[in-house]
Design an enzyme around this catalytic site. Structure first.
Site, mmCIF file in Angstrom:
data_model
loop_
_atom_site.group_PDB
_atom_site.id
_atom_site.type_symbol
_atom_site.label_atom_id
_atom_site.label_comp_id
_atom_site.label_asym_id
_atom_site.label_seq_id
_atom_site.Cartn_x
_atom_site.Cartn_y
_atom_site.Cartn_z
ATOM 1 N N GLU A 123 -60.526 58.576 -37.932
ATOM 2 C CA GLU A 123 -61.487 57.981 -37.002
ATOM 3 C C GLU A 123 -62.246 56.826 -37.628
ATOM 4 O O GLU A 123 -62.524 55.821 -36.962
ATOM 5 C CB GLU A 123 -62.465 59.053 -36.512
ATOM 6 C CG GLU A 123 -63.428 58.598 -35.428
ATOM 7 C CD GLU A 123 -64.704 57.952 -35.955
ATOM 8 O OE1 GLU A 123 -65.420 57.312 -35.161
ATOM 9 O OE2 GLU A 123 -64.985 58.084 -37.170
ATOM 10 N N GLU A 124 -62.619 56.959 -38.885
ATOM 11 C CA GLU A 124 -63.479 55.949 -39.505
ATOM 12 C C GLU A 124 -62.821 54.573 -39.578
ATOM 13 O O GLU A 124 -63.507 53.557 -39.635
ATOM 14 C CB GLU A 124 -63.919 56.400 -40.905
ATOM 15 C CG GLU A 124 -64.752 57.672 -40.937
ATOM 16 C CD GLU A 124 -66.123 57.523 -40.274
ATOM 17 O OE1 GLU A 124 -66.428 56.431 -39.741
ATOM 18 O OE2 GLU A 124 -66.886 58.498 -40.277
#
Length: 461
Positions: free
Chosen positions: A321-322
Site C-alpha cells: 500500500e505504501e
C-alpha cells in the site's frame, strides 16, 4: 374493499417481518459488539507482527517474513482458503542518509528520504536553499527560478479528528519534488506531514516528474523545518549538504495475503475488508497499519465464530500500500467478480477509537443498517448523514469499478504524531481503543454478511 384489506394485511406482514429481521440482526450485532470489547485478538495480532517481523517495506527481506507470518496467522485464527496472490510492486529501499547546514550556522538536520527519491551523487549535494512557507509559494515560482538550489517547503499540518489536515497538504510531499525539479531545483526538502513536535522525520512516498529530472527528496523533522525558517529570517544565505542513498525496483515480487470466512447461503457474494501488511521502515508499523489489519481480521474472526454468515467475509492483507501498488493489483485480479463484491473497505487510519460511521449511499433506512446503528450508542459512534465515498487506498480500484464502501472513521487526533515515523510502535496503541474499533467493525460486518442488503440497488433509488 377486499383487495384494499388484503394489500393492507400484506403490508403489515412485510413490516412485521422487517422488524423481526432487524431485531435479529441487532441482537447478533450487539452480541458481537460485547464479545469484541472483551476480546484480545487484535491486540495479540499487533504484538505478534511488530515483535516477530517489525518494519516491512515492500521489496525487503522483512516483507517476505511478513508474508509467511500472515499466512500462518490467518490459518491459526481459523480462516479458510488462505492463499497468496502475487503481483509486481514498485519498491524503494532506503540506504544511508544524512543532512546538515554547512553555512552560516553549521549543525545537523534530521531527515528521511521519501519513497521514489533519486539518490544523491556520491559525496552528496551541497547547495543554497530556497525556502517557502507554503506549497502555493513554491508553485508561484517561474520555470528556472530555482536552478541549482535545494527547494524547501515548511508548511505546517493542522491537527484534526478526521485526518483532513493531512489531506490538505499531502501534495507537499507527493508532488513537491516534481514541482521543484520543473523549476530547476537540484533537491527538495519538505517539513514532515506530521502534527508532532519531536525531532523525528516522517517518511512517505512521492512521485517524480515525467517532464523534468528525478531529484533527491527528503522529509525534515518539524523542529528542523522551523530551524531553517529561523536561519533564513536572519537574512543570510543558508547552505545545506544532503546525502541520500537508495535503490529501486519497479517490479519487485509482492503478495496480497487472503483468508475467508465462507458464507453458508451465498458464498459467491463477498464482503472484502482488511488492512495493509507493508509499512515504512523507521518504526515497526504498529499503527500504520498493524492496527488496521488486526482490527478487520479480529472482527471477521468473531463473525465466523458466531456461525457461518450468509455471505463470505474475505480478509485481505494488502502487500504494498505504501507504494500504491497492491490496490491496483487486487482490483485488476478481481475485476471479473466485481458484481459479487457486496462491499469493499480498508482500515488504515491508526488505532484510535471509531467515532463516525459513513454508510453506503442510500443505505441509512435499510433494516440491516438500522440494526447496525442501534448497537453503536455504547461505543460513542455517530452515524453520519453523508454517504461513504472513500474506503481506503487499497480498495479504491474496487470502488472505481462499482463496489460500495463504508467509512468507519477512527479518531486521528494523534495518528499523525506517529504516522511513518520511528514512533510508530505498539506502545502507542491503547488496547481499549483497539477493542472498540473491533466492536464497530464486527457489528458492521455481521449485519452486512448475514443479511441480503444490496447497496448498489439502494444507491440507485
Amino acid at each position: 374493499m377486499s383487495r384494499r384489506l388484503a394489500s393492507a394485511a400484506a403490508a403489515a406482514a412485510l413490516l412485521t417481518g422487517g422488524q423481526a429481521y432487524a431485531q435479529d440482526l441487532a441482537a447478533g450485532a450487539a452480541e458481537l459488539r460485547d464479545r469484541a470489547l472483551a476480546d484480545g485478538t487484535a491486540w495479540s495480532i499487533v504484538e505478534s507482527l511488530t515483535t516477530e517481523v517489525g518494519p516491512r517495506p515492500a521489496g525487503s527481506p522483512a516483507m517476505l517474513r511478513a508474508r509467511d507470518w500472515a499466512v500462518a496467522k490467518l490459518a491459526a485464527l481459523g480462516f479458510k482458503n488462505v492463499h497468496l496472490e502475487p503481483f509486481a510492486a514498485d519498491a524503494w529501499l532506503r540506504g544511508p542518509e544524512s543532512a546538515e547546514v554547512v553555512a552560516p550556522f553549521p549543525q545537523p538536520l534530521h531527515v528521511l528520504g521519501l519513497g521514489r527519491s533519486a539518490p544523491t551523487p556520491r559525496g552528496g549535494i551541497e547547495a543554497e536553499i530556497a525556502l517557502f512557507r507554503s506549497f502555493d509559494e513554491l508553485l508561484a515560482q517561474p520555470p528556472g527560478s530555482l536552478k541549482g538550489k535545494i527547494a524547501v517547503v515548511t508548511q505546517a499540518m493542522t491537527r484534526t479528528m478526521d485526518g483532513a489536515g493531512y489531506g490538505a497538504i499531502n501534495r507537499n510531499r507527493t508532488q513537491g519534488a516534481a514541482e521543484a525539479s520543473r523549476r530547476g531545483a537540484v533537491a527538495y526538502l519538505v517539513r514532515s506531514l506530521s502534527t508532532d513536535d519531536a525531532r523525528l522525520p516522517h517518511a512517505g512516498a512521492m512521485r517524480q516528474a515525467s517532464d523534468a529530472p528525478a531529484i533527491p527528496a527528503a522529509a525534515l523533522s518539524v523542529p528542523d523545518a522551523q530551524l531553517l525558517e529561523r536561519m533564513v529570517a536572519r537574512g543570510r544565505p543558508v547552505r545545506v549538504r544532503l546525502s541520500l542513498a537508495s535503490r529501486s525496483d519497479p517490479a519487485a515480487p509482492a503478495w496480497n495475503v487472503v483468508g475467508e470466512i465462507p458464507g453458508r447461503e451465498a458464498p459467491d457474494e463477498v464482503v472484502v475488508v482488511g488492512g495493509h501488511l507493508d509499512s515504512w521502515d523507521p518504526g515497526t508499523g504498529a499503527v500504520d497499519d498493524g492496527a488496521g489489519l488486526a482490527v478487520t481480521t479480529a472482527a471477521a474472526k468473531l463473525v465466523g465464530e458466531r456461525g457461518a454468515p450468509r455471505r463470505t467475509v474475505r480478509v485481505v492483507l494488502w502487500g504494498a500500500e505504501e507504494m500504491d501498488s497492491s490496490g491496483e493489483a487486487y482490483a485488476t485480479a478481481h475485476k471479473a467478480e466485481i458484481g459479487k463484491i457486496v462491499l469493499a473497505a480498508e482500515s488504515d487510519a491508526g488505532a484510535g477509537p471509531v467515532w463516525q460511521a459513513r454508510l453506503p449511499k442510500g443505505a441509512l433506512d435499510h433494516p440491516a443498517m438500522k440494526a447496525f446503528a442501534t448497537v453503536l450508542a455504547p461505543l460513542k459512534v455517530v452515524v453520519s448523514r453523508e454517504p461513504a465515498t472513500v474506503g481506503g487506498s487499497d480498495v479504491a480500484g474496487l470502488i472505481a469499478l462499482g463496489a460500495p464502501t463504508v467509512g468507519l472513521t477512527p479518531d486521528t487526533s494523534r495518528y499523525f504524531d506517529l504516522h511513518h515515523s520511528a514512533d510508530d510502535t505498539r506502545d502507542k496503541i491503547d488496547p481499549r481503543d483497539l477493542a472498540q474499533s473491533v466492536a464497530v467493525w464486527a457489528a458492521f460486518l455481521y449485519t452486512v454478511a448475514d443479511s441480503d442488503i444490496d447497496f448498489r440497488a439502494l444507491a440507485g433509488k
